[in-house]
Design an enzyme around this catalytic site. Structure first.
Site, short mmCIF file in Angstrom:
data_model
loop_
_atom_site.label_atom_id
_atom_site.label_comp_id
_atom_site.label_asym_id
_atom_site.label_seq_id
_atom_site.Cartn_x
_atom_site.Cartn_y
_atom_site.Cartn_z
N ALA A 117 0.77 -1.24 0.00
CA ALA A 117 0.00 0.00 0.00
C ALA A 117 0.80 1.29 0.00
O ALA A 117 0.28 2.33 -0.40
CB ALA A 117 -0.95 0.00 1.20
N ALA A 118 2.04 1.29 0.50
CA ALA A 118 2.78 2.55 0.60
C ALA A 118 3.06 3.13 -0.79
O ALA A 118 3.24 2.38 -1.75
CB ALA A 118 4.10 2.32 1.36
N PRO A 119 3.05 4.47 -0.89
CA PRO A 119 2.91 5.45 0.19
C PRO A 119 1.48 5.81 0.59
O PRO A 119 1.28 6.55 1.54
CB PRO A 119 3.62 6.68 -0.39
CG PRO A 119 3.38 6.58 -1.86
CD PRO A 119 3.43 5.12 -2.18
N GLY A 121 -1.35 6.26 -1.97
CA GLY A 121 -2.22 6.79 -3.02
C GLY A 121 -3.41 5.90 -3.30
O GLY A 121 -4.55 6.35 -3.33
N LYS A 122 -3.16 4.62 -3.49
CA LYS A 122 -4.25 3.71 -3.80
C LYS A 122 -5.12 3.47 -2.56
O LYS A 122 -6.34 3.34 -2.67
CB LYS A 122 -3.70 2.40 -4.36
CG LYS A 122 -3.01 2.60 -5.71
CD LYS A 122 -2.41 1.32 -6.25
CE LYS A 122 -1.75 1.59 -7.60
NZ LYS A 122 -0.57 2.49 -7.50
N GLU A 144 1.96 -2.60 4.37
CA GLU A 144 3.26 -2.34 3.74
C GLU A 144 4.33 -3.07 4.55
O GLU A 144 4.50 -2.80 5.74
CB GLU A 144 3.56 -0.84 3.71
CG GLU A 144 4.96 -0.49 3.25
CD GLU A 144 5.30 -1.08 1.88
OE1 GLU A 144 6.37 -1.73 1.77
OE2 GLU A 144 4.50 -0.92 0.93
N ARG A 149 8.51 2.56 5.16
CA ARG A 149 7.45 2.93 4.23
C ARG A 149 6.08 2.79 4.88
O ARG A 149 5.15 3.52 4.55
CB ARG A 149 7.54 2.08 2.96
CG ARG A 149 8.68 2.50 2.05
CD ARG A 149 8.89 1.52 0.91
NE ARG A 149 7.69 1.27 0.12
CZ ARG A 149 7.24 2.05 -0.86
NH1 ARG A 149 7.90 3.16 -1.16
NH2 ARG A 149 6.15 1.73 -1.54
N ASP A 188 -0.81 -4.12 -5.75
CA ASP A 188 0.03 -3.31 -6.63
C ASP A 188 1.47 -3.71 -6.33
O ASP A 188 2.17 -3.05 -5.56
CB ASP A 188 -0.21 -1.82 -6.38
CG ASP A 188 0.58 -0.94 -7.33
OD1 ASP A 188 0.61 -1.25 -8.53
OD2 ASP A 188 1.17 0.06 -6.87
N CYS A 241 3.53 -1.02 -12.14
CA CYS A 241 3.86 0.20 -12.90
C CYS A 241 4.94 -0.14 -13.91
O CYS A 241 5.89 0.62 -14.12
CB CYS A 241 4.27 1.35 -11.98
SG CYS A 241 5.72 1.03 -10.96
#
Length: 459
Positions: A117-119, A121-122, A144, A149, A188, A241
């Site tokens: 999950a860090a930082p 945004g999602k 995280e 983080r 993610d 990403c």
């Protein structure tokens, strides 16, 4: 290595798209923000931020900015009214909102895990979507594994102010004991970071085939480790990403074949940006979209999950200060002298998660010191704070930045005692007003460290 990267890129998205992506990597990156719907109070985004650009097609609260301002000098950023997030990364929130609608039949709180999950945004995007769709009938676990983080994640969740979030720092394998607990898992996963090449030229030079293979293996382990915690019929939102097929379509195929899942097609949003449908998911490619790029796919688990055998604590106790300061029904948990409020309707779920040793959950309300109650800094930014609980002082920009810089404030014209400071209605934190000066309750790690010149600030 660059030639090998170009080959991998062409294999994943086609030669034509690959050429556009490579050209885009040398161009300036776009800037976008996503508003917190609970903190804009029905206001229009264009009335809050001057020169706001076009809305992000797949995000109801995402907008492009015409240029990159200095966010550090905007009190609304510190108060969690918006989050700075790449527009491509917001596509994961779009996929999640589609998945969320498939659980509208649930007669209990929906349970969601943001695994990497860090930082934050999602996490903040998921939290806003859950509140809009489910009210307070949900629990969101943001995890995280990296401790440092995880601390940043907890800070960003606190600024967002959502009480139904639990922040943990556990290895994915630790979630296996929560057999079938989660309805949706968002992963993610850490990747080779090809979507970061435009921001970091060194990342391209360090790219290697070996690192891609290492990332692919790590991603499979992460998903396999957490798979037991996803309920049968639950949905996995998988994203990276990066653009190569090994970490994207290749891993989705592996998950389906080896762990037991079926694909769930993601709805394509039309607009100025062009999304690439791959064999297993959707790829957002620089040059075709204005963001840094993202890959996203969804799968529905088709194999049974073991039941969670953990027994929650069902007794819910309260505290008079919680009743006075929070809007809603909350139970209390004491850890040392810190009073934490947990939403009553998900109190049992929060208790189940004690096995993960959360570093943040619910709302940190404060501590009792003799006859005095000292509010926790997180309470100021909570979206469930009762509006009349504290005397509120709306500062101008200069004084707001002074507070955030931890400079001395003099508020002679306001009552002595605890004051909740805000800027344009966005709460920032507490001070104890002594008349000739104020004692700030802003934590040292949240202060603005850079020097501030007179007249600076706001985007």
């Amino acid at each position: 290595m660059e030639q090998q990267f170009e080959k991998y890129l062409a294999e994943a998205i086609g030669v034509g798209y690959a050429e556009k992506a490579l050209s885009a990597l040398s161009q300036e990156a776009s800037v976008s923000i996503r508003f917190n719907p609970a903190k804009i109070a029905g206001q229009k985004p264009e009335d809050l931020v001057p020169h706001l650009g076009e809305q992000v097609a797949w995000s109801p609260y995402g907008h492009f900015l015409e240029s990159r301002p200095l966010f550090t000098l905007d009190p609304r950023f510190h108060g969690g009214q918006y989050y700075v997030q790449d527009s491509s990364a917001m596509f994961v929130g779009h996929a999640f909102r589609q998945a969320l609608k498939e659980f509208s039949h649930l007669d209990r709180p929906i349970r969601v895990l943001d695994l990497c999950a860090a930082p934050g945004g999602k996490t903040t995007d998921l939290a806003a979507s859950l509140r809009e769709e489910r009210g307070d009938d949900f629990i969101l676990v943001a995890n995280e594994v990296m401790k440092q983080r995880a601390g940043i994640l907890a800070e960003n969740v606190a600024r967002w102010g959502e009480p139904n979030v639990c922040v943990t720092s556990s290895d994915p394998a630790a979630f296996a004991r929560l057999g079938g607990f989660f309805d949706i898992v968002v992963a993610d996963v850490p990747c080779s970071g090809e979507g970061m090449f435009r921001k970091d030229e060194e990342a391209l030079r360090q790219w290697s085939v070996e690192n891609v293979a290492l990332c692919q293996s790590r991603q499979r382990r992460i998903v396999a480790d957490v798979w037991a915690s996803l309920a049968e019929g639950g949905i996995l939102v998988y994203s990276t990403c990066t653009f190569n097929r090994l970490e994207n379509d290749g891993n989705v195929s592996w998950i389906k074949d080896n762990l037991g899942a079926d694909s769930v097609p993601i709805e394509i949003i039309s607009g100025q940006d062009r999304l690439v449908q791959t064999l297993q998911g959707v790829s957002l490619v620089p040059g075709l979209v204005r963001g840094e790029g993202q890959y996203c796919a969804m799968m529905r688990k088709t194999v049974p999950a073991e039941a969670c055998h953990l027994k929650p604590v069902k007794n819910i106790s309260s505290h008079p200060f919680i009743d006075k300061t929070l809007d809603g029904c909350y139970g209390v948990v004491l850890k040392g002298d810190l009073i934490t409020a947990l939403p009553s309707n998900v109190y049992a779920e929060f208790q189940l998660l004690d096995v993960l040793h959360p570093i943040l959950r619910g709302v940190a309300v404060g501590t009792q010191k003799g006859k005095d109650f000292i509010p926790h800094p997180d309470l100021a930014m909570s979206i469930c704070l009762e509006k009349e609980a504290f005397c509120r002082v709306d500062l101008d920009l200069t004084d707001s930045l002074a507070f955030l810089h931890k400079d001395n404030l003099v508020l002679k014209d306001f009552p002595k005692g605890l004051l909740l400071l805000s800027y344009e209605g966005v709460a920032m934190g507490f001070v104890k007003n002594l008349g000739n000066r104020c004692n700030s309750l802003l934590p040292q790690n949240r202060r603005i460290r850079m020097a501030i010149q007179k007249g600076e600030g706001q985007i």
